[in-house]
Design a protein around this motif. Sequence first.
Motif, short mmCIF file in Angstrom:
data_model
loop_
_atom_site.label_atom_id
_atom_site.label_comp_id
_atom_site.label_asym_id
_atom_site.label_seq_id
_atom_site.Cartn_x
_atom_site.Cartn_y
_atom_site.Cartn_z
N TRP A 173 -38.21 -50.38 25.01
CA TRP A 173 -37.62 -49.19 24.40
C TRP A 173 -38.01 -49.10 22.93
O TRP A 173 -38.29 -48.05 22.40
CB TRP A 173 -36.10 -49.23 24.56
N PHE A 174 -37.99 -50.25 22.25
CA PHE A 174 -38.39 -50.32 20.85
C PHE A 174 -39.70 -51.08 20.75
O PHE A 174 -40.08 -51.82 21.64
CB PHE A 174 -37.33 -51.04 20.01
N SER B 127 -30.02 -50.87 12.86
CA SER B 127 -30.78 -49.61 12.96
C SER B 127 -31.05 -49.26 14.42
O SER B 127 -30.94 -48.11 14.83
CB SER B 127 -32.11 -49.73 12.21
N ARG B 128 -31.38 -50.28 15.21
CA ARG B 128 -31.67 -50.05 16.63
C ARG B 128 -30.42 -49.63 17.39
O ARG B 128 -30.48 -48.75 18.25
CB ARG B 128 -32.28 -51.31 17.25
N TRP C 267 -33.48 -44.42 32.59
CA TRP C 267 -32.10 -44.86 32.32
C TRP C 267 -31.98 -46.37 32.50
O TRP C 267 -31.32 -47.04 31.72
CB TRP C 267 -31.13 -44.12 33.24
N THR C 268 -32.64 -46.91 33.54
CA THR C 268 -32.63 -48.36 33.78
C THR C 268 -33.28 -49.08 32.61
O THR C 268 -32.79 -50.12 32.15
CB THR C 268 -33.38 -48.69 35.09
N GLN C 269 -34.39 -48.54 32.14
CA GLN C 269 -35.10 -49.12 31.00
C GLN C 269 -34.20 -49.12 29.76
O GLN C 269 -34.15 -50.10 29.01
CB GLN C 269 -36.36 -48.29 30.73
N PHE C 270 -33.45 -48.03 29.56
CA PHE C 270 -32.53 -47.93 28.43
C PHE C 270 -31.42 -48.96 28.55
O PHE C 270 -31.05 -49.61 27.57
CB PHE C 270 -31.94 -46.51 28.37
N GLU D 91 -30.63 -56.24 25.91
CA GLU D 91 -31.46 -57.04 25.01
C GLU D 91 -30.92 -57.01 23.59
O GLU D 91 -30.87 -58.03 22.91
CB GLU D 91 -32.90 -56.52 25.02
N ILE D 92 -30.49 -55.82 23.13
CA ILE D 92 -30.00 -55.71 21.76
C ILE D 92 -28.65 -56.43 21.62
O ILE D 92 -28.36 -57.02 20.58
CB ILE D 92 -29.93 -54.24 21.28
#
Length: 198
Positions: A38-39, A77-78, A103-106, A112-113
Amino acid sequence: MGSVWLAIIYIGGWILSMRVFGYFWKNRKLAINDAEPWFGEHVALNQYIALLQQTEPEATETQLMAALLRRAMEDVSRVLSMREDKQVLANLVKQGTVGDDIWTQFALAEKEIEAEIMAVIEEANTFKEGWGQTILQTASEMVMHEKTKQLQKELAARKEEETRKQAVREQHKTQTKATKEKKKEAAAAPTEPEKTTA
C-alpha cells in the motif's frame, strides 16, 4: 444400477467443482500476495536499522533516538493517510468501483502498520522507560508542525505569486494609460501649415 451411476456423476460433479474453485481461489491469493504494498519503501525504518547495524563508528544513542522518532513520524503520517483513504475506499468497494482484492490489500497494510507501531513503542522503551507511551504523541505533534510549516510556505509562495501578477497588471495599466495619453497629445497638437512656394 442407474442410482449407482447417478451417485458417481453427483460425486464427480462435486469433485470437479471443488477443483475449479480451488484453482481460482489459489490464483486470487497469489494475485493478492504479488500485489504492490500500500505504501512505498519505509525509508525511516531502513535508516534506523542501518544505524543499529553501523559499527565503524558506532551510532550514538542520540542518533538512534532521533532516527526512531523520525520512524515514528513516518508511521503517524501513514496512519493519518490510511484514515483518510479508508472511508473513500469503503464507499468505492460498496459501489463496486474497485474489487475486494484492493480492500484485502488495504486490510493487510493496516495490520502491517499496527505491527510497526507496536515495534516502535517497544524500541522506544529500550532507550528510556515510558518513552513508548509518549513517542507517538511527540511524533504526531511534529508531523502536524511540519504540515503547518509546509502550508505556510505554500501560502507565502501563492501570496508572492499573486503580488507579482498584481504588479504586472499595474505595470500593464500604466503603460496602456501612457500610450493613450501620448495618442491624445499627438491628436491635440496643432499641425504646421504647409509652406506655399512663391
